[in-house]
Design an enzyme around this catalytic site. Structure first.
Site, mmCIF file in Angstrom:
data_model
loop_
_atom_site.group_PDB
_atom_site.id
_atom_site.type_symbol
_atom_site.label_atom_id
_atom_site.label_comp_id
_atom_site.label_asym_id
_atom_site.label_seq_id
_atom_site.Cartn_x
_atom_site.Cartn_y
_atom_site.Cartn_z
ATOM 1 N N HIS A 186 -27.239 -48.489 -23.268
ATOM 2 C CA HIS A 186 -26.809 -49.334 -22.363
ATOM 3 C C HIS A 186 -26.580 -49.138 -20.871
ATOM 4 C CE1 HIS A 186 -27.006 -51.836 -25.688
ATOM 5 N NE2 HIS A 186 -25.634 -51.200 -26.101
ATOM 6 N N ALA B 29 -17.953 -43.886 -25.495
ATOM 7 C CA ALA B 29 -19.476 -44.638 -25.934
ATOM 8 C C ALA B 29 -20.954 -43.545 -25.899
ATOM 9 C CB ALA B 29 -19.542 -46.183 -25.799
ATOM 10 N N GLY C 167 -24.825 -42.256 -27.561
ATOM 11 C CA GLY C 167 -25.731 -42.565 -26.945
ATOM 12 C C GLY C 167 -25.080 -44.250 -27.290
ATOM 13 N N LYS C 168 -24.446 -44.486 -27.200
ATOM 14 C CA LYS C 168 -24.194 -46.212 -27.263
ATOM 15 C C LYS C 168 -24.511 -46.739 -26.000
ATOM 16 C CE LYS C 168 -21.450 -46.536 -31.361
ATOM 17 N NZ LYS C 168 -20.257 -47.373 -31.726
ATOM 18 N N ILE C 169 -23.712 -45.940 -24.918
ATOM 19 C CA ILE C 169 -24.079 -46.130 -23.296
ATOM 20 C C ILE C 169 -24.943 -45.404 -22.955
ATOM 21 C CG2 ILE C 169 -22.547 -46.761 -21.403
ATOM 22 C CD1 ILE C 169 -22.301 -48.659 -23.312
#
Length: 344
Positions: free
Chosen positions: A262, A286, A290-292
């Site tokens: 994101h 995060a 790899g989420k952010i």
């Protein structure tokens, strides 16, 4: 010897004068601590709205509707300051409760809970409600479910149908009715952990079975991310809604899509990182999943959301009320999402 690279931007004391909330937020960008973070969150959200082709997800946890945040969330939906809502089931249940003309009441955290129990009053910190009225709402949901006996839905599909029902009853302040009218999907990834789940259980005990497919939820919201050029996230609290949105990047990556995390991230939380829980964990953590995105514009405000959210939304109202935004919208046909854009 001074190091000029560290001292380019002096703090500026806040002046008290006749001004708007948005002007105050601008001034607070030059203060410190959580006051500055609150102001930075307004700026990050404003920039997200100006950036083209960003799909904005909001995670909503905590008892925000009983605490009086219902119209704030409705405003964000109606004016497309968010494009998708992921909520606890409790918030949506309480929204239905008020949509049916029932109330939550100003109470006290110092009340005698044994006495409250004797009078059929439930307490949510300093907010009261009648248990009998909650049960009436449970049965309203059960009766609604009975009209869909044998059907299988994602939570998004079920809440959209429920929002249509509330909309037809004429409640313009409802979160789910507004989402229905403005085509903003609402996901409840832990729907059974709420009074909506209780209502569906009542229906099941009377021979009606509406199956909520929570794996379909994962697939549908991940498709939204896969179709979006950019994504931004805003979390009120943390919990299940936060992780449900966060994990879309992981799922999309596993499915072979090129995703980088994101690109915008804002959170209002009273939790802290050092206990190791998701609700307080930093966006930097995060990044490791790899989420952010590594380069994400990220702001975490450690504050009570019932304080932060009205102030931030009022400031955004003042800053964006005349702004034209190209909003991403989604529909689903035979299990596959499609994206299209509308100008709002």
């Amino acid at each position: 010897m001074r190091l000029p690279t560290f001292t380019q931007n002096p703090t500026r004391p806040v002046e008290i004068k006749d001004r708007s909330v948005s002007d105050l937020m601008d001034a607070m960008q030059y203060t410190g601590f959580q006051g500055r973070k609150l102001a930075e969150s307004v700026k990050a959200w404003e920039n997200m709205l100006k950036d083209e082709n960003v799909t904005i997800f909001m995670g909503l946890s905590g008892a925000m509707v009983p605490a009086g945040m219902r119209k704030v969330i409705t405003y964000l939906i109606e004016n497309r300051l968010i494009d998708c809502l992921v909520s606890t089931g409790a918030n949506i249940f309480h929204d239905c409760h008020e949509a049916l003309g029932l109330k939550h009441y100003v109470g006290s955290h110092m009340a005698n809970d044994e006495e409250l129990f004797e009078h059929g009053v439930d307490r949510i910190y300093d907010v009261f409600a009648y248990e009998e009225e909650f049960r009436n709402t449970d049965h309203f949901i059960a009766d609604f479910a009975k009209r869909h006996d044998g059907e299988q839905y994602s939570s998004r599909e079920f809440i959209r149908l429920l929002g249509k029902e509330i909309s037809e009853r004429g409640d313009s302040q409802s979160i789910i009715a507004s989402a229905y009218k403005h085509n903003v999907p609402i996901f409840i990834p832990a729907l059974c952990d709420s009074s909506i789940g209780i209502g569906l259980t009542i229906a099941r005990r009377f021979g009606c079975n509406v199956n909520i497919d929570q794996i379909k939820d994962v697939d549908e919201i991940t498709q939204m991310v896969e179709l979006s050029e950019k994504t931004g996230v805003i979390y009120v609290g943390g919990g299940v809604p936060k992780n449900f949105i966060q994990q879309t990047e992981v799922v999309a990556s596993i499915m072979g899509h090129e995703v980088a995390g994101h690109e915008y991230a804002i959170q209002y939380t009273a939790d802290v990182p050092h206990w190791g829980g998701l609700s307080g964990c930093t966006f930097d953590e995060a990044v490791s999943w790899g989420k952010i995105a590594k380069e994400a514009k990220k702001v975490q405000v450690f504050a009570d959301a019932t304080i932060a959210l009205p102030i931030v939304t009022q400031a955004l109202y003042e800053k964006t009320k005349d702004q034209v935004r190209k909003t991403p919208s989604f529909n689903w046909e035979e299990g596959q999402a499609n994206i299209y854009f509308e100008t709002l």
